[in-house]
Enzyme design. Sequence first.
Site, mmCIF file in Angstrom:
data_model
loop_
_atom_site.group_PDB
_atom_site.id
_atom_site.type_symbol
_atom_site.label_atom_id
_atom_site.label_comp_id
_atom_site.label_asym_id
_atom_site.label_seq_id
_atom_site.Cartn_x
_atom_site.Cartn_y
_atom_site.Cartn_z
ATOM 1 N N GLY A 1 0.819 -1.204 0.000
ATOM 2 C CA GLY A 1 0.000 0.000 0.000
ATOM 3 C C GLY A 1 0.856 1.258 0.000
ATOM 4 O O GLY A 1 1.954 1.285 -0.556
ATOM 5 N N LEU A 2 0.347 2.308 0.643
ATOM 6 C CA LEU A 2 1.026 3.606 0.717
ATOM 7 C C LEU A 2 1.320 4.164 -0.675
ATOM 8 O O LEU A 2 2.395 4.714 -0.923
ATOM 9 C CB LEU A 2 2.320 3.505 1.535
ATOM 10 C CG LEU A 2 2.166 3.155 3.021
ATOM 11 C CD1 LEU A 2 3.533 3.026 3.679
ATOM 12 C CD2 LEU A 2 1.318 4.188 3.741
ATOM 13 N N CYS A 3 0.359 3.996 -1.588
ATOM 14 C CA CYS A 3 0.546 4.516 -2.950
ATOM 15 C C CYS A 3 -0.716 5.256 -3.399
ATOM 16 O O CYS A 3 -1.144 5.146 -4.546
ATOM 17 C CB CYS A 3 0.912 3.409 -3.920
ATOM 18 S SG CYS A 3 -0.083 1.908 -3.804
ATOM 19 N N GLY A 4 -1.325 5.987 -2.471
ATOM 20 C CA GLY A 4 -2.488 6.794 -2.800
ATOM 21 C C GLY A 4 -3.683 5.949 -3.217
ATOM 22 O O GLY A 4 -3.970 4.909 -2.621
#
Length: 285
Positions: free
Chosen positions: A87-90
């Site tokens: 994750g952590l990709c908008g």
Amino acid sequence: MANLKEIRNRITSVSSTMQITSAMKMVSAAKLKKAQDAITAMRPYAEKLTELLQNVSASLDGESGGKYSDQRPVNKVLIVVITSNRGLCGAFNSNVVKETKNLLQNYAGKQVDFVTIGKKGNDIVRKTNNVIMNNNGVFDNLTFHNVAEIAEELMKLYAEGSYDKIELVYNQFKNAATQVIITEQFLPIVPVKAESKNQVDYLFEPSKEQIVEELIPRSLKTQLYKAVRDSFASEHGARMTAMHKATDNATELRNQLKLTYNKARQAAITNEILEIVGGAEALNA
């Protein structure tokens, strides 16, 4: 107003978060360069091969590679959802899932199954739909050979008649800040229309059957590999952009906290001075 110790702790926490997001941004930028070079280099080849495949498929008569261009009534659909493992990709993964849900509405009343490439998409899709195959490990070693194995399985399912249509849903890479959601038909092969300007007459040597037998599987494998490569580059671009925004937000928050801390410190010092002055005046009275 919060006490000085609490504000100092928040400043320390935000500063640590800012260092993490900044480091993740730099890592994604380095990975993006390699992934971008890979997809940029292979895209012209993949697009030309797909164009060639469509032209050749238009001349097939149901034999040889015609099994991959056979247009059947659509009752059973297989959707290949390509997301990321992390994750952590908008909105990178959520946009694919949203497009998948919209696509499902187009096939209301029909049997729709899923193949997932990427852990994030699999975790969401499997909650409400039937996932027949999950391929999270392909990103651990992203090679043509590993993706070709998935493509071969999809081709086998279509050729056997298990599904009448196979579609891909993924993020197409444009640049570091822009990814476009694409819904692309994988099988059956979409033939070029008779009036298309791109349609070309080919001379086959040694024979059309031998060339098509080799060309169609290779082209389909390349099409899927390009989609996965597009998604892989888009992931790093989306993560770099998201971490850049997160770093900017953390910097802004830290500056606000520092301003609040300085105001609170000034107020505390002013109160102490007033208390000293008041005590001195009381002694002199």
